[in-house]
Design a protein around this motif. Structure first.
Motif, short mmCIF file in Angstrom:
data_model
loop_
_atom_site.label_atom_id
_atom_site.label_comp_id
_atom_site.label_asym_id
_atom_site.label_seq_id
_atom_site.Cartn_x
_atom_site.Cartn_y
_atom_site.Cartn_z
N GLU A 35 0.79 -1.22 0.00
CA GLU A 35 0.00 0.00 0.00
C GLU A 35 0.84 1.28 0.00
N HIS A 36 2.12 1.19 -0.29
CA HIS A 36 2.96 2.39 -0.24
C HIS A 36 2.54 3.50 -1.20
N PRO A 37 1.82 3.22 -2.32
CA PRO A 37 1.46 4.33 -3.21
C PRO A 37 0.62 5.42 -2.55
N VAL A 38 -0.23 5.07 -1.56
CA VAL A 38 -1.02 6.14 -0.96
C VAL A 38 -0.13 7.13 -0.22
N THR A 39 0.95 6.63 0.37
CA THR A 39 1.91 7.53 1.02
C THR A 39 2.63 8.36 -0.02
N GLU A 40 3.03 7.75 -1.13
CA GLU A 40 3.71 8.50 -2.18
C GLU A 40 2.84 9.64 -2.72
N MET A 82 -3.36 -11.31 -5.81
CA MET A 82 -3.48 -9.90 -6.16
C MET A 82 -3.08 -9.66 -7.62
N LEU A 83 -3.95 -8.98 -8.35
CA LEU A 83 -3.72 -8.69 -9.76
C LEU A 83 -3.17 -7.29 -9.99
N ALA A 84 -3.71 -6.34 -9.26
CA ALA A 84 -3.36 -4.94 -9.49
C ALA A 84 -3.81 -4.11 -8.30
N LYS A 85 -3.39 -2.85 -8.29
CA LYS A 85 -3.85 -1.88 -7.30
C LYS A 85 -4.33 -0.66 -8.07
N VAL A 86 -5.48 -0.16 -7.67
CA VAL A 86 -6.00 1.09 -8.23
C VAL A 86 -5.98 2.12 -7.12
N ILE A 87 -5.33 3.24 -7.38
CA ILE A 87 -5.14 4.27 -6.35
C ILE A 87 -5.69 5.59 -6.87
N ALA A 88 -6.40 6.31 -6.01
CA ALA A 88 -6.95 7.61 -6.40
C ALA A 88 -6.53 8.67 -5.38
N TRP A 89 -6.22 9.87 -5.89
CA TRP A 89 -5.88 11.02 -5.03
C TRP A 89 -6.85 12.16 -5.31
N ALA A 90 -7.18 12.91 -4.28
CA ALA A 90 -7.99 14.11 -4.42
C ALA A 90 -7.63 15.04 -3.27
N PRO A 91 -8.05 16.28 -3.34
CA PRO A 91 -7.74 17.22 -2.25
C PRO A 91 -8.35 16.82 -0.91
N ASP A 92 -9.45 16.05 -0.92
CA ASP A 92 -10.07 15.63 0.33
C ASP A 92 -10.50 14.17 0.23
N ARG A 93 -10.89 13.58 1.37
CA ARG A 93 -11.23 12.16 1.42
C ARG A 93 -12.46 11.84 0.58
N GLU A 94 -13.48 12.67 0.67
CA GLU A 94 -14.69 12.43 -0.10
C GLU A 94 -14.39 12.36 -1.60
N GLY A 95 -13.55 13.28 -2.08
CA GLY A 95 -13.20 13.28 -3.49
C GLY A 95 -12.38 12.08 -3.89
N ALA A 96 -11.47 11.64 -3.00
CA ALA A 96 -10.64 10.46 -3.31
C ALA A 96 -11.49 9.20 -3.38
N LEU A 97 -12.45 9.04 -2.46
CA LEU A 97 -13.34 7.89 -2.48
C LEU A 97 -14.18 7.88 -3.76
N ARG A 98 -14.69 9.06 -4.12
CA ARG A 98 -15.53 9.15 -5.32
C ARG A 98 -14.71 8.83 -6.57
N ARG A 99 -13.49 9.32 -6.62
CA ARG A 99 -12.65 9.08 -7.80
C ARG A 99 -12.26 7.60 -7.90
N LEU A 100 -11.97 6.97 -6.75
CA LEU A 100 -11.62 5.55 -6.77
C LEU A 100 -12.81 4.70 -7.18
N TYR A 101 -13.99 5.05 -6.68
CA TYR A 101 -15.21 4.32 -7.05
C TYR A 101 -15.41 4.35 -8.57
#
Length: 670
Positions: A300-305, A394-413
């Motif tokens: 899970e290191h990408p979320v830190t990156e 495990m096949l892959a990881k999908v990671i999403a970033w946004a300015p806030d948590r709500e936006g990151a969850l929506r983008r990942l969904y």
């Protein structure tokens, strides 16, 4: 010291691809290794060179220190990066590298040995003032001593293996009656996964949340932390969704837990990138307890990156691993680190969440991976590639970033809705349902949430729109010209040179969702006795755009023998044609045959041939993709066992047969 010229990556799959990507960006030659099962894998294709290690079995390939070191020497590599699995935390590899004049891209042997033994690790950090979970952690504990200690600690409690990680061998015990079987299973799994069956016990923290802290340390005395990650959404003690930062911690607790992680790393002279894991009760978020230290980079290191910023710039943790291993000093201090925005990662597994997360596998017939602003994909998948049951699912990881948590969850969904791996069942629909959960949205997370929610999750069945799209696609494929609705000479549907063509009739079944679909030449479609609706189809390769009753939906499809595989917004179905008038599949009486739920190896035969077993009794245990699966008797009776311990079995293979009492026809019962 200058950067390495050539580095061998002692891992596979997504992990190896991730490291190779950074090596390429640094201009460093990459050397891959592979087993026979991975001869055509993506990490082999992407590396500058590749070396065969041996058969698919990990013990004869990826877990062979001798073969790994020999491969590095043969290719003139200067260093070995162990990835974040297999030998990443094995001190024997670090020692072998030193003996061969190679650099091990990881911490020193002492850190690996101390933190690789959870019992020693707890004792080590407790001596430095880091809080630990109450329990018993001593070398060589017998089952009798563990049972005695369990009564003293109280239930519920956790059985944990001293070696290894990833939740393997970990068991939650809620009462004394469960303890003996759980200890036996934990020892067996620990021995199989780590070659060490040493166990210890910890008090089970109620409403537990799993918080881990990323640390980075050089060989010149600087150790920093890069904030925490929330990893509480787990199934079978394995992480599913991770995010950074945690919504639970306030600024003061964040500072304290970060300082505890740094102290943990310093206690063993840690060098490189590592993770310190803590357990925190949601009911007391200002209290935390040390669980373990992973002496490697985490999946899970990408979320830190994506959230950690140093001097207004981002971080590549693999690059810093390499730079530190090459002797460089960190060019920033703790005061330079800040967190920006929010990132969430979802792990895409080859598994079936609707059937106990059983591992799947197969050939990837069609592949779609998301892209776009704020979306990152770390993957090992290629179209046409094969996913075997020999390794982690495990096949892959999908990671999403946004300015806030709500936006990151929506983008990942949204990004997960674009993922397609037709031919290999995945957990994407489950991930989207989990992200949409009200507690997940609100940040009310804990490690038991998935277990409580799973039975109530509303997985999509193929609805009328999906079945209509399937009929349109089959109709177009039958015509031999995608999208050419009028080319009727190729069809066996009663078309006549004069007059209206007869409707094309499709009897479809998609996992129990059955329907008769009529596709007419006038551009209408009807299901069963329903009224016709306007429908049209455009095909673009494997992508189908179906306009049905004025609404356009996008599907991805593939043919797999007699089935049409169809994916839409994270859900996937296998649609097959059935004979007119045939009933849809329906569950019947329990079959006397016990079949392997997936390809794997038999690790336990719990019932002797000819033994009488009760309904639900364990008969055979099959291990696949690092997980054990108990195959139980579907009814009481006498068992005939057809396999032996160590035997490799195929999916669907008969393992045993239970002959019920009174099979010839017994009325009533006892």
């Amino acid at each position: 010291m200058t950067m390495f010229d050539s580095v061998l990556v002692a891992n596979r799959g997504e992990i190896a691809c991730r490291i190779i990507r950074t090596l390429r960006s640094l201009g460093v030659r990459s050397v891959a290794v592979y087993s026979d099962a991975d001869a055509d894998a993506r990490h082999v294709r992407e590396a500058d060179a590749a070396v065969r290690l041996g058969p698919a079995r990990a013990s004869e390939s990826y877990l062979s220190v001798e073969k790994i070191v020999a491969a590095a020497i043969s290719q003139g590599a200067q260093a070995i990066h162990p990835g974040y699995g297999f030998l990443a935390e094995n001190p024997d590899l670090a020692r072998a590298c030193a003996g061969a004049g190679l650099v091990f891209v990881g911490p020193g042997v002492r850190a690996l040995e101390v933190m690789g033994d959870k019992i020693r690790a707890k004792q080590q950090v407790a001596a430095r003032g880091v809080p630990t979970v109450p329990g018993i952690a001593e070398p060589g504990l017998s089952d009798a001593r563990l049972a005695e200690a369990a009564r003293e600690i109280g239930f519920p409690l956790l059985i944990k293996p001293s070696a290894g990680g990833g939740g393997k061998g970990m068991h939650l015990v809620t009462g004394e009656g469960e303890l003996a079987d759980a200890l036996a299973a934990a020892r067996r799994e620990a021995a199989s996964s780590f070659g060490d069956d040493t166990l210890f016990l910890e008090r089970f923290v109620t409403t537990p949340r799993h918080i881990e802290v990323q640390v980075l340390a050089d060989a010149h005395g600087t150790t920093v932390h890069l904030g925490e990650r929330e990893c509480s959404l787990q199934r079978r003690h394995q992480k599913v969704i991770e995010e950074a930062p945690s919504a639970l911690l306030d600024a003061a607790t964040r500072e304290r837990i970060g300082a505890a992680a740094v102290e943990t790393a310093r206690s063993v002279g840690y060098v490189g990138a590592g993770t310190v894991e803590f357990i925190v009760s949601a009911d007391a978020p200002d209290e935390f307890f040390f669980m373990e230290m992973n002496t490697r980079l985490q999946v899970e290191h990408p979320v830190t990156e994506l959230v950690a910023v140093v001097k207004n710039g981002g971080l590549d943790l693999v690059e810093w691993q390499l730079r530190i291993a090459a002797g460089e000093a960190l060019d920033f201090s703790q005061s330079d680190v800040r967190l920006r925005g929010h990132a969430v990662e979802a792990r895409v597994y080859a598994e079936d969440p609707q059937h106990g997360f059983l591992p799947t596998g197969g050939r990837v017939l069609e592949l779609v991976e998301p892209a776009g602003e704020g979306v990152r994909v770390d993957s090992s998948l290629v179209a046409g590639g094969t996913v075997s049951s020999d390794y982690d699912p495990m096949l892959a990881k999908v990671i999403a970033w946004a300015p806030d948590r709500e936006g990151a969850l929506r983008r990942l969904y949204g990004a997960l809705g674009e993922v397609v791996t037709l031919g290999v069942d995945n957990n994407v629909e489950f991930l989207r349902l989990l992200l949409a959960d009200a507690d997940v949205q609100a940040g009310r997370l804990e490690t038991g949430l998935i277990e409580r929610r799973l039975d109530g999750m509303a997985f999509q069945a193929a609805d009328d729109r999906g079945l209509t799209a399937a009929a349109l696609i089959l109709d177009a494929l039958e015509a031999g010209a995608p999208g050419a609705a009028g080319r009727s000479w190729a069809r066996h549907d009663g078309w006549r040179p004069s007059g209206q063509p007869a409707p094309r009739r499709f009897e479809l079944d998609a996992g129990g969702s059955a329907a008769t679909v009529l596709v007419r030449g006038d551009g209408t479609v009807s299901i069963g006795e329903g009224a016709p609706v306007q429908a049209s189809l455009e095909l673009d390769g494997a992508h189908a755009h179906a306009r049905i009753d004025g609404v356009t939906s996008h599907f991805v499809y593939a043919r797999d023998g007699g089935r049409l595989l169809l994916a839409h917004e994270g859900a996937a179905w296998a649609v097959r044609e059935r004979q007119a008038g045939a009933a849809a599949d329906a569950p019947g009486a329990a079959s006397p045959e016990l079949r392997a739920p997936m390809p794997g190896a038999v690790t336990v035969v719990a019932a002797a041939d000819g033994e009488r077993v009760a309904e639900g009794a364990a008969v055979v245990i099959v291990e696949a993709m690092k997980m054990e699966h108990v195959v139980r008797a579907p009814r009481a009776g006498t068992v005939r066992v057809d396999v032996a311990v160590g035997e490799q079995v195929a999916a669907g293979q008969v393992l045993a047969v239970v002959e019920a009492d009174g099979d010839a026809g017994e009325e009533g019962g006892r």
